[in-house]
Structures are given as C-alpha cells and as structure tokens.
Write an enzyme that holds these catalytic residues in place. Structure first.
Site, mmCIF file in Angstrom:
data_model
loop_
_atom_site.group_PDB
_atom_site.id
_atom_site.type_symbol
_atom_site.label_atom_id
_atom_site.label_comp_id
_atom_site.label_asym_id
_atom_site.label_seq_id
_atom_site.Cartn_x
_atom_site.Cartn_y
_atom_site.Cartn_z
ATOM 1 N N ILE A 170 -27.769 -8.903 1.999
ATOM 2 C CA ILE A 170 -28.595 -9.920 1.348
ATOM 3 C C ILE A 170 -28.389 -9.840 -0.169
ATOM 4 C CG2 ILE A 170 -30.898 -10.946 1.191
ATOM 5 C CD1 ILE A 170 -31.716 -9.283 3.625
ATOM 6 N N PRO A 171 -27.219 -10.290 -0.642
ATOM 7 C CA PRO A 171 -26.995 -10.320 -2.089
ATOM 8 C C PRO A 171 -28.016 -11.259 -2.743
ATOM 9 C CG PRO A 171 -24.958 -10.745 -0.883
ATOM 10 C CD PRO A 171 -26.081 -10.804 0.095
ATOM 11 N N HIS A 172 -28.509 -10.899 -3.911
ATOM 12 C CA HIS A 172 -29.523 -11.726 -4.556
ATOM 13 C C HIS A 172 -29.512 -11.533 -6.062
ATOM 14 C CE1 HIS A 172 -31.277 -7.827 -3.535
ATOM 15 N NE2 HIS A 172 -31.990 -7.950 -4.638
ATOM 16 N N GLY A 173 -30.121 -12.496 -6.757
ATOM 17 C CA GLY A 173 -30.197 -12.417 -8.199
ATOM 18 C C GLY A 173 -31.007 -13.567 -8.768
#
Length: 153
Positions: free
Chosen positions: A64-67
């Site tokens: 779950i890449p996030h930013g």
C-alpha cells in the site's frame, strides 16, 4: 463501506507489467497523473520517498504505497494487479502482486490515516485478496472493490 469511494473505475490496472518496485511505482505514477491534478514526477517522488522510510508491503503479496501531495484536493486511490509478483522488500519476504496506492492532499490529516487503515484492513482479508487476484479484468477487479465489508472487520 467499500474501496470504490477512493478508487474510480479508470484507476484500476488489471495486469501491470513491472520487473521491480521502482518500475511498478513509475507505471502507477504515470496512470495516477493522468487521473489526477498532479504530475507523474511528483507522484513518483512522493511514493519513492515513502518507500525509503520502509517498505509499504504489508505481507501476503500486498503493498500500500502512499503519500501526500500539495496539489491534490481529495483522497485518490489506485489499484494495480501485477502480471507477476515482484520483490517489494516485504517483512514476510513474499513478493507483491497486489498494489493499492493512496494519495492524499497535504492537509488530509486523520482522513488519510483512516483511509489507509481501512485499505489495510480490507486487503488483509484473504478472501477479498484472492478475489482480486482471480478477477478476469479491470471491471471485475472494480466489482470486488465495490463489495461491502463489515465496518469493524
């Protein structure tokens, strides 16, 4: 509660071809930039910066890449199923084949964290993850994301 309030039907990649985490995030950034008000470079940079802090792979083949991005005005999700699993530096050592990206406005605060927790909770459901893996195309993946799940589970 479903994941389709974060993901538009166009924000599903049914068979992402990538040989590495970096390449997967580049492809995802390109797709996300076409569907949002942010540039591909901004999205890629924020996702890579987050990965440098520690892998966003949560185990069982899921990441779950996030930013956060200043130009975004709403939470934005994108779901990608990889053609074949790739190394994502997961704690459990398993390669990743399902990626759910969450991008949030700079000032999203608790909304970003609540959405992240909801995504993680839903994707940890082995049955749901297997349905995503077995779905034949983008429409079928979106239908799985639209399935309601218990609020507490």
């Amino acid at each position: 509660m479903t994941l389709t309030d974060l993901v538009a039907p166009q924000a599903v990649i049914p068979s992402l071809k990538a040989n590495s985490k970096k390449q997967a995030l580049q492809e995802i950034a390109a797709k996300a930039s076409a569907l949002s008000e942010c540039s591909e470079r901004e999205i890629f940079d924020v996702l890579m910066q987050r990965e440098k802090l520690g892998s966003t792979a949560i185990g069982n083949g899921i990441a779950i890449p996030h930013g956060k991005l200043a130009k975004l005005n709403r939470l934005f999700g994108l779901c990608a199923r990889l053609d074949r699993p790739i190394d994502f530096d997961a704690l459990d050592g398993q390669p990743v084949d399902l990626i759910f990206v969450l991008l949030a406005p700079e000032g999203a605060g608790a909304d970003h964290l609540k959405a992240l927790a909801r995504i993680a909770r839903m994707l940890r459901d082995a049955e749901l993850a297997n349905k995503l893996r077995d779905a034949r195309d983008a429409e079928a993946i979106y239908a799985v994301l639209a399935m309601p799940t218990p609020v507490g589970g």
